[in-house]
Design a protein around this motif. Sequence first.
Motif, PDB file in Angstrom:
ATOM      1  N   ARG A 147       0.833  -1.194   0.000  1.00  0.00           N
ATOM      2  CA  ARG A 147       0.000   0.000   0.000  1.00  0.00           C
ATOM      3  C   ARG A 147       0.875   1.254   0.000  1.00  0.00           C
ATOM      4  N   HIS A 148       0.239   2.375  -0.250  1.00  0.00           N
ATOM      5  CA  HIS A 148       0.914   3.671  -0.200  1.00  0.00           C
ATOM      6  C   HIS A 148       0.532   4.360   1.104  1.00  0.00           C
ATOM      7  N   VAL A 204      -0.733  -2.702   5.647  1.00  0.00           N
ATOM      8  CA  VAL A 204      -1.647  -2.100   6.617  1.00  0.00           C
ATOM      9  C   VAL A 204      -2.708  -3.122   7.006  1.00  0.00           C
ATOM     10  N   GLY A 205      -2.886  -3.313   8.300  1.00  0.00           N
ATOM     11  CA  GLY A 205      -3.922  -4.217   8.784  1.00  0.00           C
ATOM     12  C   GLY A 205      -4.697  -3.580   9.924  1.00  0.00           C
ATOM     13  N   ILE A 206      -5.941  -3.962  10.061  1.00  0.00           N
ATOM     14  CA  ILE A 206      -6.805  -3.447  11.123  1.00  0.00           C
ATOM     15  C   ILE A 206      -7.138  -4.605  12.062  1.00  0.00           C
ATOM     16  N   THR A 207      -6.893  -4.396  13.341  1.00  0.00           N
ATOM     17  CA  THR A 207      -7.186  -5.419  14.348  1.00  0.00           C
ATOM     18  C   THR A 207      -8.049  -4.791  15.437  1.00  0.00           C
ATOM     19  N   GLN A 218      -8.296  10.017  -1.472  1.00  0.00           N
ATOM     20  CA  GLN A 218      -8.700  10.517  -0.161  1.00  0.00           C
ATOM     21  C   GLN A 218      -7.889   9.786   0.904  1.00  0.00           C
ATOM     22  N   SER A 219      -7.211  10.544   1.743  1.00  0.00           N
ATOM     23  CA  SER A 219      -6.369   9.984   2.789  1.00  0.00           C
ATOM     24  C   SER A 219      -6.663  10.671   4.106  1.00  0.00           C
ATOM     25  N   LYS A 230      -4.400   5.828   3.200  1.00  0.00           N
ATOM     26  CA  LYS A 230      -5.531   6.026   2.300  1.00  0.00           C
ATOM     27  C   LYS A 230      -6.825   5.595   2.986  1.00  0.00           C
ATOM     28  N   LYS A 231      -7.906   6.262   2.604  1.00  0.00           N
ATOM     29  CA  LYS A 231      -9.217   5.961   3.164  1.00  0.00           C
ATOM     30  C   LYS A 231      -9.562   4.486   2.994  1.00  0.00           C
ATOM     31  N   GLU A 232      -9.290   3.928   1.826  1.00  0.00           N
ATOM     32  CA  GLU A 232      -9.633   2.532   1.568  1.00  0.00           C
ATOM     33  C   GLU A 232      -8.902   1.571   2.502  1.00  0.00           C
ATOM     34  N   ASP A 233      -7.724   1.964   2.977  1.00  0.00           N
ATOM     35  CA  ASP A 233      -6.981   1.112   3.910  1.00  0.00           C
ATOM     36  C   ASP A 233      -7.516   1.222   5.335  1.00  0.00           C
ATOM     37  N   LEU A 234      -8.302   2.260   5.581  1.00  0.00           N
ATOM     38  CA  LEU A 234      -8.881   2.461   6.914  1.00  0.00           C
ATOM     39  C   LEU A 234     -10.356   2.064   6.983  1.00  0.00           C
TER      40      LEU A 234
END
Length: 140
Positions: A49-50, A64-67, A105-106, A121-125
């Motif tokens: 990812r960027h 990037v990971g969300i836990t 969008q970030s 980035k928004k998509e990663d969040l």
Amino acid sequence: MNHPPDPMMIILIVVNAIIFWFLFSRSWLSLAKLYKTNQPPPHNIRRMRHGSVGWIRYKGTLNVGITPEGIYLSVIPVFNIGSSPLLIPWGEIDRIEKVNSLFVQSYRLHLKNNKTTIVLKKEDLEAAKLFFTGRGIDLL
């Protein structure tokens, strides 16, 4: 005819590499002092990812990971020399602000105990909406 390499050129390349490595890893190392983790990457990890950590941009080299515990960050193996994986707890995120860009969008994440900011980035969040909403933060 082959000429031997110029010793000054070799020294210049080595010095530049050391300076670049120091600057490249400085922001990450400051975060690693607080948020280093030995946990394996989460199942929802988004690879290559960027984003940015401090003023260093990671173009296609950030994972990037969300836990439930927080945001997991790591650098792809080719570039991760001295860059331990990070797990930044949700409670350590002080505030979030939109970052305006022409096509992407970030969000900039400001941490409580560190001056280093993180831009993702928004998509990663997207997977983090639930955790942010619970803290009164809305990702639009």
